[in-house]
Design a protein around this motif. Structure first.
Motif, PDB file in Angstrom:
ATOM      1  N   SER A  40      -8.866  20.516   7.689  1.00 44.46           N
ATOM      2  CA  SER A  40      -8.030  21.633   8.118  1.00 44.46           C
ATOM      3  C   SER A  40      -8.250  22.855   7.229  1.00 44.46           C
ATOM      4  CB  SER A  40      -6.550  21.248   8.155  1.00 44.46           C
ATOM      5  OG  SER A  40      -6.041  21.054   6.865  1.00 44.46           O
ATOM      6  N   LYS A  41      -8.618  22.642   5.956  1.00 46.88           N
ATOM      7  CA  LYS A  41      -8.959  23.773   5.088  1.00 46.88           C
ATOM      8  C   LYS A  41     -10.210  24.479   5.597  1.00 46.88           C
ATOM      9  CE  LYS A  41      -6.920  21.949   0.863  1.00 46.88           C
ATOM     10  NZ  LYS A  41      -7.178  21.399  -0.468  1.00 46.88           N
ATOM     11  N   VAL A  42     -11.179  23.697   6.058  1.00 46.38           N
ATOM     12  CA  VAL A  42     -12.383  24.284   6.646  1.00 46.38           C
ATOM     13  C   VAL A  42     -11.991  25.045   7.916  1.00 46.38           C
ATOM     14  CG1 VAL A  42     -14.602  23.789   7.746  1.00 46.38           C
ATOM     15  CG2 VAL A  42     -13.958  22.599   5.654  1.00 46.38           C
ATOM     16  N   GLY A  43     -11.116  24.477   8.713  1.00 46.81           N
ATOM     17  CA  GLY A  43     -10.641  25.164   9.916  1.00 46.81           C
ATOM     18  C   GLY A  43      -9.959  26.476   9.592  1.00 46.81           C
ATOM     19  N   ALA A  44      -9.159  26.477   8.532  1.00 44.81           N
ATOM     20  CA  ALA A  44      -8.486  27.711   8.113  1.00 44.81           C
ATOM     21  C   ALA A  44      -9.505  28.745   7.639  1.00 44.81           C
ATOM     22  CB  ALA A  44      -7.478  27.409   7.012  1.00 44.81           C
ATOM     23  N   GLU A  45     -10.538  28.302   6.936  1.00 45.08           N
ATOM     24  CA  GLU A  45     -11.593  29.208   6.484  1.00 45.08           C
ATOM     25  C   GLU A  45     -12.344  29.787   7.684  1.00 45.08           C
ATOM     26  OE1 GLU A  45     -14.194  31.216   3.707  1.00 45.08           O
ATOM     27  OE2 GLU A  45     -12.113  30.585   3.752  1.00 45.08           O
ATOM     28  N   VAL A  46     -12.619  28.960   8.669  1.00 45.19           N
ATOM     29  CA  VAL A  46     -13.286  29.428   9.886  1.00 45.19           C
ATOM     30  C   VAL A  46     -12.427  30.492  10.566  1.00 45.19           C
ATOM     31  CG1 VAL A  46     -13.946  28.746  12.232  1.00 45.19           C
ATOM     32  CG2 VAL A  46     -14.674  27.368  10.284  1.00 45.19           C
ATOM     33  N   MET A  47     -11.145  30.247  10.676  1.00 46.82           N
ATOM     34  CA  MET A  47     -10.252  31.204  11.321  1.00 46.82           C
ATOM     35  C   MET A  47     -10.181  32.510  10.531  1.00 46.82           C
ATOM     36  SD  MET A  47      -9.488  29.810  14.106  1.00 46.82           S
ATOM     37  CE  MET A  47      -8.272  30.930  14.713  1.00 46.82           C
ATOM     38  N   ARG A  48     -10.146  32.422   9.204  1.00 44.98           N
ATOM     39  CA  ARG A  48     -10.114  33.615   8.364  1.00 44.98           C
ATOM     40  C   ARG A  48     -11.382  34.443   8.564  1.00 44.98           C
ATOM     41  NH1 ARG A  48     -12.148  35.720   3.932  1.00 44.98           N
ATOM     42  NH2 ARG A  48     -13.454  33.946   3.422  1.00 44.98           N
ATOM     43  N   LEU A  49     -12.523  33.774   8.514  1.00 46.91           N
ATOM     44  CA  LEU A  49     -13.799  34.474   8.693  1.00 46.91           C
ATOM     45  C   LEU A  49     -13.915  35.067  10.094  1.00 46.91           C
ATOM     46  CD1 LEU A  49     -16.110  31.935   6.870  1.00 46.91           C
ATOM     47  CD2 LEU A  49     -15.548  34.255   6.096  1.00 46.91           C
ATOM     48  N   SER A  50     -13.454  34.339  11.076  1.00 38.49           N
ATOM     49  CA  SER A  50     -13.504  34.818  12.449  1.00 38.49           C
ATOM     50  C   SER A  50     -12.642  36.063  12.610  1.00 38.49           C
ATOM     51  CB  SER A  50     -13.037  33.717  13.394  1.00 38.49           C
ATOM     52  OG  SER A  50     -13.068  34.150  14.723  1.00 38.49           O
ATOM     53  N   ALA A  51     -11.463  36.050  12.024  1.00 39.78           N
ATOM     54  CA  ALA A  51     -10.553  37.185  12.153  1.00 39.78           C
ATOM     55  C   ALA A  51     -11.025  38.393  11.352  1.00 39.78           C
ATOM     56  CB  ALA A  51      -9.153  36.778  11.710  1.00 39.78           C
ATOM     57  N   THR A  52     -11.534  38.171  10.149  1.00 42.13           N
ATOM     58  CA  THR A  52     -11.909  39.303   9.298  1.00 42.13           C
ATOM     59  C   THR A  52     -13.279  39.875   9.640  1.00 42.13           C
ATOM     60  OG1 THR A  52     -12.767  37.837   7.560  1.00 42.13           O
ATOM     61  CG2 THR A  52     -10.484  38.565   7.345  1.00 42.13           C
ATOM     62  N   LEU A  53     -14.212  39.013  10.078  1.00 40.38           N
ATOM     63  CA  LEU A  53     -15.572  39.489  10.343  1.00 40.38           C
ATOM     64  C   LEU A  53     -15.919  39.558  11.831  1.00 40.38           C
ATOM     65  CD1 LEU A  53     -17.470  37.579   7.506  1.00 40.38           C
ATOM     66  CD2 LEU A  53     -16.697  39.959   7.508  1.00 40.38           C
ATOM     67  N   GLY A  54     -15.056  38.984  12.671  1.00 39.04           N
ATOM     68  CA  GLY A  54     -15.319  39.024  14.105  1.00 39.04           C
ATOM     69  C   GLY A  54     -16.406  38.069  14.556  1.00 39.04           C
ATOM     70  N   VAL A  55     -16.561  36.963  13.845  1.00 37.92           N
ATOM     71  CA  VAL A  55     -17.581  35.966  14.182  1.00 37.92           C
ATOM     72  C   VAL A  55     -16.924  34.866  15.013  1.00 37.92           C
ATOM     73  CG1 VAL A  55     -19.255  34.353  13.222  1.00 37.92           C
ATOM     74  CG2 VAL A  55     -18.829  36.514  12.072  1.00 37.92           C
ATOM     75  N   TYR A  56     -17.628  34.378  16.007  1.00 39.89           N
ATOM     76  CA  TYR A  56     -17.150  33.354  16.935  1.00 39.89           C
ATOM     77  C   TYR A  56     -16.713  32.096  16.186  1.00 39.89           C
ATOM     78  CZ  TYR A  56     -17.460  30.337  21.114  1.00 39.89           C
ATOM     79  OH  TYR A  56     -17.205  29.467  22.134  1.00 39.89           O
ATOM     80  N   SER A  57     -15.437  31.728  16.288  1.00 42.69           N
ATOM     81  CA  SER A  57     -14.891  30.618  15.511  1.00 42.69           C
ATOM     82  C   SER A  57     -15.500  29.265  15.882  1.00 42.69           C
ATOM     83  CB  SER A  57     -13.364  30.567  15.638  1.00 42.69           C
ATOM     84  OG  SER A  57     -12.977  30.387  16.978  1.00 42.69           O
ATOM     85  N   ALA A  58     -15.730  29.017  17.166  1.00 42.51           N
ATOM     86  CA  ALA A  58     -16.320  27.732  17.557  1.00 42.51           C
ATOM     87  C   ALA A  58     -17.755  27.631  17.038  1.00 42.51           C
ATOM     88  CB  ALA A  58     -16.276  27.554  19.076  1.00 42.51           C
ATOM     89  N   GLY A  59     -18.466  28.734  16.998  1.00 39.87           N
ATOM     90  CA  GLY A  59     -19.818  28.734  16.434  1.00 39.87           C
ATOM     91  C   GLY A  59     -19.811  28.425  14.951  1.00 39.87           C
ATOM     92  N   LEU A  60     -18.843  28.981  14.231  1.00 38.40           N
ATOM     93  CA  LEU A  60     -18.721  28.667  12.805  1.00 38.40           C
ATOM     94  C   LEU A  60     -18.350  27.199  12.596  1.00 38.40           C
ATOM     95  CD1 LEU A  60     -16.902  31.789  11.310  1.00 38.40           C
ATOM     96  CD2 LEU A  60     -19.199  30.986  10.760  1.00 38.40           C
ATOM     97  N   ALA A  61     -17.464  26.695  13.433  1.00 36.33           N
ATOM     98  CA  ALA A  61     -17.078  25.283  13.319  1.00 36.33           C
ATOM     99  C   ALA A  61     -18.277  24.377  13.614  1.00 36.33           C
ATOM    100  CB  ALA A  61     -15.919  24.972  14.263  1.00 36.33           C
TER     101      ALA A  61
END
Length: 128
Positions: A40-61
């Motif tokens: 879930s920490k990785v999930g939170a990091e993905v969400m943070r990066l997605s929100a701040t940088l505009g990168v697709y969250s499912a792609g990061l996951a």
């Protein structure tokens, strides 16, 4: 009518992306053997990066799954995701799948040091 169709399509796409993201986190949990809290920490990091940088969250996951399958620990995956999200903004990298594979190759080739991946990917971007 057109506005309602656009809103409906946007909602449908948002739900699809949320499901894709959740599926990738489930895969990460399955391949990692880490606790649900660590994943879930990785999930939170993905969400943070997605929100701040505009990168697709499912792609990061999905990239997180690739990195974990390559042998990175959960901390290294978090560091690498930051690098991947920033690399996705560079014009020389096509997509997150290519970036994830490049991170794995760089990590394996240059001493398995996730903390240096940003520097190494920056050098690759400059060369490209």
């Amino acid at each position: 009518s057109g506005a309602m169709n656009a809103v409906s399509g946007a909602i449908r796409e948002g739900v699809k992306q949320a499901i894709d993201f959740d599926l990738q986190l489930n895969k990460l949990r399955q391949v990692s053997g880490d606790t649900a809290g660590e994943v879930s920490k990785v999930g939170a990091e993905v969400m943070r990066l997605s929100a701040t940088l505009g990168v697709y969250s499912a792609g990061l996951a999905d990239t997180a799954v690739t990195l974990k399958q390559a042998g990175m620990n959960i901390r290294e995956v978090g560091v690498s995701l930051d690098v991947a999200a920033k690399a996705a903004l560079a014009p020389n990298f096509r997509d997150l799948k290519q970036i994830g594979e490049g991170l794995v190759a760089t990590w394996a080739q240059f001493g398995r040091q996730a903390d240096r991946l940003g520097e190494q990917m920056g050098a690759l971007n400059a060369i490209a």
